[in-house]
Structures are given as C-alpha cells and as structure tokens.
Design a protein around this motif. Sequence first.
Motif, PDB file in Angstrom:
ATOM      1  N   GLN A 156       0.826  -1.211   0.000  1.00 17.16           N
ATOM      2  CA  GLN A 156       0.000   0.000   0.000  1.00 17.16           C
ATOM      3  C   GLN A 156       0.866   1.269   0.000  1.00 17.16           C
ATOM      4  O   GLN A 156       0.607   2.228  -0.758  1.00 17.16           O
ATOM      5  CB  GLN A 156      -0.940  -0.006   1.207  1.00 17.16           C
ATOM      6  N   HIS A 157       1.909   1.290   0.815  1.00 17.70           N
ATOM      7  CA  HIS A 157       2.766   2.476   0.891  1.00 17.70           C
ATOM      8  C   HIS A 157       3.524   2.690  -0.418  1.00 17.70           C
ATOM      9  O   HIS A 157       3.700   3.845  -0.866  1.00 17.70           O
ATOM     10  CB  HIS A 157       3.744   2.356   2.059  1.00 17.70           C
ATOM     11  N   ILE A 158       3.987   1.627  -1.028  1.00  9.87           N
ATOM     12  CA  ILE A 158       4.677   1.779  -2.323  1.00  9.87           C
ATOM     13  C   ILE A 158       3.722   2.352  -3.362  1.00  9.87           C
ATOM     14  O   ILE A 158       4.065   3.287  -4.135  1.00  9.87           O
ATOM     15  CB  ILE A 158       5.255   0.428  -2.787  1.00  9.87           C
ATOM     16  N   HIS A 159       2.507   1.826  -3.383  1.00  8.88           N
ATOM     17  CA  HIS A 159       1.521   2.300  -4.345  1.00  8.88           C
ATOM     18  C   HIS A 159       1.196   3.782  -4.134  1.00  8.88           C
ATOM     19  O   HIS A 159       1.195   4.594  -5.080  1.00  8.88           O
ATOM     20  CB  HIS A 159       0.258   1.443  -4.208  1.00  8.88           C
ATOM     21  N   ASP A 160       0.943   4.146  -2.871  1.00 11.40           N
ATOM     22  CA  ASP A 160       0.570   5.528  -2.573  1.00 11.40           C
ATOM     23  C   ASP A 160       1.724   6.494  -2.865  1.00 11.40           C
ATOM     24  O   ASP A 160       1.520   7.575  -3.453  1.00 11.40           O
ATOM     25  CB  ASP A 160       0.146   5.658  -1.118  1.00 11.40           C
ATOM     26  N   MET A 161       2.933   6.154  -2.474  1.00  5.44           N
ATOM     27  CA  MET A 161       4.065   7.068  -2.663  1.00  5.44           C
ATOM     28  C   MET A 161       4.417   7.208  -4.130  1.00  5.44           C
ATOM     29  O   MET A 161       4.855   8.291  -4.579  1.00  5.44           O
ATOM     30  CB  MET A 161       5.271   6.571  -1.863  1.00  5.44           C
ATOM     31  N   ALA A 162       4.247   6.126  -4.914  1.00  3.88           N
ATOM     32  CA  ALA A 162       4.509   6.242  -6.362  1.00  3.88           C
ATOM     33  C   ALA A 162       3.509   7.185  -7.003  1.00  3.88           C
ATOM     34  O   ALA A 162       3.868   8.009  -7.870  1.00  3.88           O
ATOM     35  CB  ALA A 162       4.453   4.859  -7.007  1.00  3.88           C
ATOM     36  N   GLN A 163       2.274   7.105  -6.613  1.00  2.00           N
ATOM     37  CA  GLN A 163       1.271   8.008  -7.165  1.00  2.00           C
ATOM     38  C   GLN A 163       1.510   9.442  -6.694  1.00  2.00           C
ATOM     39  O   GLN A 163       1.316  10.397  -7.452  1.00  2.00           O
ATOM     40  CB  GLN A 163      -0.139   7.529  -6.762  1.00  2.00           C
ATOM     41  N   ASP A 164       1.903   9.604  -5.421  1.00  2.00           N
ATOM     42  CA  ASP A 164       2.198  10.949  -4.926  1.00  2.00           C
ATOM     43  C   ASP A 164       3.364  11.568  -5.692  1.00  2.00           C
ATOM     44  O   ASP A 164       3.395  12.781  -5.956  1.00  2.00           O
ATOM     45  CB  ASP A 164       2.532  10.905  -3.439  1.00  2.00           C
TER      46      ASP A 164
END
Length: 571
Positions: free
Chosen positions: A532-540
């Motif tokens: 989840q954190h990888i997904h969110d930070m990549a989008q950010d």
Amino acid sequence: MNKLFLLQRFAVMALTLYSLPAAARVAHDSVYVAAPGTPDVSVTLPDVSTTLSDVPATLPDVSAPAEHARVVAVPVVVEGDTLFYIYSGEGGRSAARRAANASELIMQAGKNLSFGGDTLHIEEGHDLTDIMYGEKALLSITDHDAESAGVSRSDLAVEYLIAIADKTDELKKTYGILQMARRVGLFLLVVAVQVALIVITGHFFRKLRRKIIRLRQTKLRPVVIRDYEFLNTRRQSIVILFLAKVLKWMLILAQLLISVPVMFSIFPQTKSIAITLFTYAFEPVKMILRSVAGYIPNLFMIAIIYLCIRGGVRGIHYIACEIESGKLKINGFYPDWAQPTFNIIRFMLYAFMVAMIYQYLPGSGSDIFKGISVFVGLIVSLGSTTVIGNIIAGLVITYMRPFKIGDRIKLNETEGHVIEKTPLVTRLRTPKNEIVTIPNSFIMSAHTTNFSASARAYGLIIHTDVGFGYGVPRLQVQQLLIQAALKVQGVRRDPKPFVLEKTLADSYPVYQINAYVNDVDRLQKIYSDLNQHIHDMAQDAGLEMLLPHYYAQRDGNPIVMPPEYTGAKHE
C-alpha cells in the motif's frame, strides 16, 4: 418235627438278639418266621438274657464283609446310612443291582404312612430266605450271602431284618404327618421372615432416598477439576441414588441366597437341592477368596515393581523439567528435547514394567490368555504399519528441530502457525484460521520453511518486486521504496531496508525492496502495508508503475494514473 424246628430257630434268634443293645431287643422282640412247608406262626421271643450266661458276649459282625472272604461287598445305602452289605448276585441280578433294589424298596416302605413294624417278617425257603414287607419281598438272602458273611442264612436274615426295622422306623418319623406339618409350618415361617426382611429393606431405602434428595439441596457441592465442573449436585444425587438402588438389590439377593436354600433344606425331598444352591451361592465366593489369598504374594511383587518404576519416572521427570527451564544445561542437548525425551523414556519404562508384571497376572499362563495376547499382537502388527511410520517420523522431527510450537512455517503449499505436535501428526493454523492436520511421515518427505527461526535470530527479510520506466531515475526509485518500507509498522530500522535492481527487462527495470522484520505473526499484514505504501508514494511522486504489467498504446494518450496526480504534475 415242626415244633423241633421252631425251637431251633428260637435258640438262634435269641443268641443273635443277646448281642444287640437292650433297646433293639425290646423293639424287635416280635418277628415272623416261616419254616419250609409250615404255615406262618407268630411267636414272642422269651427273655434269654439271664439264662444264656455261658454264650459269648458278641457274635461275628455281619454288617461288614468278613476279612477272610474274597468277595466284593456292595453296601445297601438308604439316605446316606449303610445298613448292610450284599455279597453276591441272585437270579441273574448282580450284587449292585440287588443292593439298589433293596435300598429303593426300604425307602418306599419307610415313607409309607401305613407302615407298621409288625408287617416286617422273614419267610424261609429252600434256597432263599426272604425279608418281607407285607406281601412284598424287600430282600432275598442266598446261601452265598451267608457264607460270605460267615454266619448262617437265618442269622443273617435276622440281622438284616433288625437293620431294616430300625431304618424304617427312622424314616417313618422323618416322613410322618406330624413331622411334615412341622416342616410346613417352619417353611411358612421362613417365607414370612423373608417377606418381612424385604419390606423392611424397601422401607429403609425409601427413607434413604428422601434423605439423599434433601442432601442435594443442603450439603452437596459441585465437584470441580480445575475449571471443569465434573459433577454438579444433580448428577451427584443421581449417582448416589443409583448406588443406593444397587446396594438395596444386593442386600435382597444376599437374603434370598440364604433363605431359599434354608427353605429347600426343611424338606428331606429337597435337601439335596438346598445343598446344591448353597454350593452355587458360596462356592464362587469361597473360590474367589481363596484365589485372592493365594494371589497376595504376587500383589506385593507387582506393588514393588510399580513403586520402583514410578520412582524412576518421577526422578527422570524432575531432570527433564530442570533441563527445559534452563537450570541444567547439557552440551548438545537442547531444552526443547527435554519433554519429548522424557516421554520416550517414560513409555519404555512402563513397557518394561508391564513385561515384568505380566508373569504375575492371574491366568497369564493359560492358553486363553496366550491366545488373546497373540491375537492382539497380530492385529496391532497388521494395522500399525502407517502408525509406526508416523511415530518414527515424529521422533525424527523432534530431534531434527525443524520447528516448534508457535512457529510460522510453510510445508509445500501450506503456510501457518504450528499449534500442536503429536507422535502421529502436526497441526497448523493458517492465516485464514483453517486447521490443517499433516501426518508426520508427509513432513519428512516435504520441504519445510521456518519463518520464525530466522526472525528470532537475526530478522526475517520480506521483499516485493516493483517496476518503473527507464525514464525514472534509479536513485529516486530506491529512495521511494526505502521510505515506503520504513513507514510500515514492524519493519526494523536497523538493519536498514535496502533495494536490489533484479533485472533489466525490455520495457522497464525490476526493483526489489527488502526489509527486516521480527514479528512473523503479522507477516501478511506487513506485506499488505508495504504494498500500500509503495503504491501511494509512487502516485504521490507522479511515477508510473509498470510492474505488475498493463498494456497501453503510446500514441499521446495520458498515462494510467489518477487525474489528480497527472493534472498536478503537468500544471
């Protein structure tokens, strides 16, 4: 001539009666003697006890066979009393047959209520002397009988007549109407006493039942073993009432075992049945008591063997507990081996104890006991191949130490926590709370992954793969992945997470983020948080993830990202 014959007979009979007790002489001073060819004449014997002082005091004993005769004497037995002996056969009948017939006829005469002593008399014949009961011959005496007894035929007949008269008088008293009435009265008395005992017993146990019911509400308390209520007050009262009922019927049965044989023993006709009932009732008890008394030495030996083995088991258990707690350390012997090793040694000691006790068990040497032992051994050997294999595999697993209770492991495609280890199977609980039972023999042939062992020692490394385009700087990707891993609860800060660039694919490079964790119980949640954190930070960061794969035509269409991220970047 007839008068001379009668005088001779009087003299012989007087000499015989002289040797008998006074009571016998008085009771049987009247007999009937019939001479050959003359009518029966009733006479009374004179008292010759004072006139024949020169006659020997005793005559030869004819109630038993003479010592000099080499004949087989068959006793005439009536109700257990031997009256006299038969020495030879007669008229095609053996001596045994003659004795049996005489016993039966004497018994019938004695039971006849119209029997009178004056109906017994002697009839003399040419070859036989008959002892008559009315018109029926009870016994015929031959010359061979007299010769075997060592007396004359007439003397032997008088002797037998007196014995028969005594016995018939005794039988008449036993089977008379007055005696029978007394026996009936005694029988009814015993029945009344038994009925009264049954009524008293029932009344006593009815009162006991009411008292038990009251105890349930006042004094009974539940029986609790640890946290388990083994017997509540209701169950206790049911058990006590059942035991009281069993005791009641046992008492009634004991009463009947005494009263019924007593009732049968009152009448002579059923006395043998009474003896049989007493034998049936008390012979097993006597046999059991005798067997128990004879078995006491073996019980002492069994008790000594058990106490010795029990003491050894307790000593070994104490050592095992010390090793398991870490107080006692043995090089090369791990603490988690203590209890399994103790269980093995305990089993072997108890098996040795059974082998030693076996020879002291009652009936161990009988063929039935041996047959059952062989049968059980055969069944166990035929049906325990797989069981033995699992037990051996369980022992090997114990000492290989691939996992222990509470470890998170993976067996082929099954992953979960170990919740139970037995000699036969191992049970796992999966992350979905599924209980999986795995035979120990299967574990021996499968590859096992233990997540908990490495997590305890130096930390388990979790990892996941992700891909970005070649246009994204490598250092930016590595920094993003490390920051995403550090945000996950449960990931260790030291050692720090690290990134590996695994492959350079045709369209994108593949990066792998690795992080150290200790809490393997939350492994699935840690993986989820990391993704989840990888997904969110990549989008950010406005970075397009190319792994996992997706397909898009690069003809100027916008990149596959939420509009809020793409719009913010282009502005």
